[in-house]
Design an enzyme around this catalytic site. Structure first.
Site, PDB file in Angstrom:
ATOM      1  N   ASP A   1     -17.568  11.236 -60.550  1.00  0.00           N
ATOM      2  CA  ASP A   1     -17.725   9.773 -60.443  1.00  0.00           C
ATOM      3  C   ASP A   1     -17.380   9.008 -61.720  1.00  0.00           C
ATOM      4  O   ASP A   1     -17.754   7.836 -61.860  1.00  0.00           O
ATOM      5  CB  ASP A   1     -19.168   9.434 -60.025  1.00  0.00           C
TER       6      ASP A   1
ATOM      7  N   ASP B   1     -13.431   9.430 -51.737  1.00  0.00           N
ATOM      8  CA  ASP B   1     -13.925   8.452 -52.712  1.00  0.00           C
ATOM      9  C   ASP B   1     -13.242   8.601 -54.073  1.00  0.00           C
ATOM     10  O   ASP B   1     -13.082   7.641 -54.818  1.00  0.00           O
ATOM     11  CB  ASP B   1     -15.443   8.612 -52.943  1.00  0.00           C
TER      12      ASP B   1
ATOM     13  N   GLY C   1     -11.783  20.064 -42.958  1.00  0.00           N
ATOM     14  CA  GLY C   1     -12.321  18.743 -43.251  1.00  0.00           C
ATOM     15  C   GLY C   1     -13.751  18.654 -42.752  1.00  0.00           C
ATOM     16  O   GLY C   1     -14.055  19.065 -41.627  1.00  0.00           O
TER      17      GLY C   1
ATOM     18  N   THR D   1     -17.545  16.167 -43.063  1.00  0.00           N
ATOM     19  CA  THR D   1     -18.109  14.929 -43.588  1.00  0.00           C
ATOM     20  C   THR D   1     -19.330  15.225 -44.444  1.00  0.00           C
ATOM     21  O   THR D   1     -19.963  16.277 -44.300  1.00  0.00           O
ATOM     22  CB  THR D   1     -18.468  13.947 -42.455  1.00  0.00           C
TER      23      THR D   1
ATOM     24  N   ARG E   1     -16.827   3.752 -44.899  1.00  0.00           N
ATOM     25  CA  ARG E   1     -16.608   3.562 -46.335  1.00  0.00           C
ATOM     26  C   ARG E   1     -15.538   4.528 -46.858  1.00  0.00           C
ATOM     27  O   ARG E   1     -14.761   4.186 -47.739  1.00  0.00           O
ATOM     28  CB  ARG E   1     -17.913   3.698 -47.123  1.00  0.00           C
TER      29      ARG E   1
ATOM     30  N   TRP F   1     -12.360   3.561 -48.941  1.00  0.00           N
ATOM     31  CA  TRP F   1     -11.937   4.163 -50.225  1.00  0.00           C
ATOM     32  C   TRP F   1     -10.468   4.569 -50.137  1.00  0.00           C
ATOM     33  O   TRP F   1      -9.716   4.457 -51.113  1.00  0.00           O
ATOM     34  CB  TRP F   1     -12.782   5.389 -50.571  1.00  0.00           C
TER      35      TRP F   1
HETATM   36  N1  GLY Z   1     -18.930   7.333 -53.470  1.00  0.00           N
HETATM   37  C1  GLY Z   1     -20.132   7.519 -52.766  1.00  0.00           C
HETATM   38  C2  GLY Z   1     -20.312   6.596 -51.639  1.00  0.00           C
HETATM   39  O1  GLY Z   1     -19.402   5.872 -51.252  1.00  0.00           O
HETATM   40  O2  GLY Z   1     -21.413   6.605 -51.100  1.00  0.00           O
END
Ligand code: GLY
Length: 387
Positions: free
Chosen positions: A101, A161, A219, A221, A233, A237
């Site tokens: 991150d 992300d 893949g 989740t 989300r 991203w």
């Molecule tokens: N990057 C972590 C989230 O979107 O929760």
């Protein structure tokens, strides 16, 4: 096929009103939060001060920098610079930095500090963070491992992300002259898009690789409803990540894929224009919205619109303005109702396939707040981004 949302675009007046509300809110946060941080998600729409230990802390500092750019008020700059010292402490002392991150944390806080006010502490901290990020790169598979012990088979995977962490690496190459950062960003991005995008242009959240051979395996989740569903989300991203990748590489493949995954997101957006937390859900399913996903997607559309032919640029700019209109009218709080900027986000929502436990469901979250303010900034003037 022409697609769009059935929502009125945000007006200039609404942009001004929402921006002023956000600035007032941030002004009130500073004396209460001092050197502390807004946590990832609110509790009953209120945040309490927390430590610099989460993947989300850069969003708080990023809002201070945006507010400083909008107002020239040194109170925001001073508050942001206090945070920058905290980010140097965090990376030098390796506090919760064994993850991917680093871009979320250091682009919006420390790169911004260097870019806007020449803060050398910010530059030093951001280069250390870029070094940390590339230390998670695996030659076998060609990707940066998101979470967990390096090389552990149960975490030998990338996540969508992480596309937002790539700008930190391009920036590190620019300031150090060392190509290694950009090279890894390009390899990681190529591996991500080759594996995360499904045939229908929805996206996987995470993708595993075989630690022995580097071959892609499956893949899965982590935060969507199920492995095969389109976590909203994550799709957002992907949209913003491709726009950023195009900004740095001018690789035309990013544009083609951007059209496809963005149109998937738009086609799955419900009647009020704001996505449910997983794009498999529709009106009437009784599931919560994730306002942050739509705010992120809107920012990505405005970034990519800069590089598109006129007609496509107009299409995605208009959709971003529709998203902003929906957020301004129905997703922003009255001051007494919240100390966040954007209501109705989702942190993590569990499902029968994914029993993590809920956190931050139908709450404000700090990244939603940040992207909402970034969207307003992008809609009000040409903005030199921190990404
Ligand atoms: N990057 C972590 C989230 O979107 O929760």
């Amino acid at each position: 096929m022409s697609i769009g949302l059935n929502v009125e675009k945000i007006t200039k007046e609404e942009i001004n009103t929402s921006t002023n509300e956000a600035l007032n809110n941030l002004r009130e946060i500073i004396p209460v939060f001092k050197d502390k941080f807004i946590p990832g998600c609110s509790n009953n729409n209120f945040y309490s001060p927390s430590e610099n230990t989460c993947w989300t802390n850069g969003f708080h500092t990023g809002m201070y920098w945006l507010a400083w750019e909008l107002t020239g008020d040194a109170t925001f700059k001073n508050a942001a610079n206090v945070h920058v010292d905290s980010f140097l402490h965090r990376i030098e002392n390796e506090i919760e930095v064994d993850n991917h991150d680093m871009g979320f944390l250091y682009s919006l806080s420390c790169v911004a500090a260097w870019q806007l006010v020449g803060n050398e502490t910010g530059k030093r901290a951001a280069i250390l963070a870029a070094d940390k990020l590339i230390s998670r790169f695996h030659e076998k598979g060609g990707f940066i491992q998101a979470w967990g012990e390096l090389g552990a088979p149960d975490n030998y995977r990338l996540i969508i992300d992480c596309l937002l962490n790539m700008p930190l690496l391009y920036w590190a190459t620019e300031v150090t002259g060392d190509e290694k950062y950009a090279k890894i960003a390009k390899i990681h991005t190529a591996t991500s898009v080759a594996n995360l995008v499904r045939d229908d242009f929805s996206t996987y959240h995470t993708f595993y690789f075989d630690p022995e051979t580097g071959e892609p395996t499956k893949g899965v989740t982590a935060q969507g409803y199920k492995d095969s569903s389109p976590w909203a989300r994550g799709q957002a991203w992907g949209i913003y990540g491709l726009a950023l990748s195009y900004h740095y590489t001018r690789d035309p493949k990013c544009i083609d894929l951007f059209y496809k995954i963005t149109d998937f997101f738009i086609e799955r957006s419900p009647s009020d224009g704001i996505a449910y937390w997983d794009l498999m859900f529709k009106d009437g399913d009784g599931e919560p919205k994730d306002s942050s996903a739509s705010a992120i997607a809107g920012c990505g559309m405005l970034e990519m619109a800069k590089y598109l032919p006129k007609e496509e640029a107009e299409k995605y700019t208009n959709i971003a303005k529709q998203i902003a209109g929906a957020l301004a009218r129905n997703y922003t709080p009255n001051p007494k109702e919240s100390n966040g900027l954007l209501l109705h986000g989702v942190g993590v929502k569990s499902s029968p396939y994914n029993p993590w436990g809920d956190s931050g469901v139908d709450e404000c979250n700090v990244w939603g707040d940040y992207y909402w303010l970034e969207l307003l900034v992008r809609l009000s003037h040409d903005w030199d981004m921190y990404w």
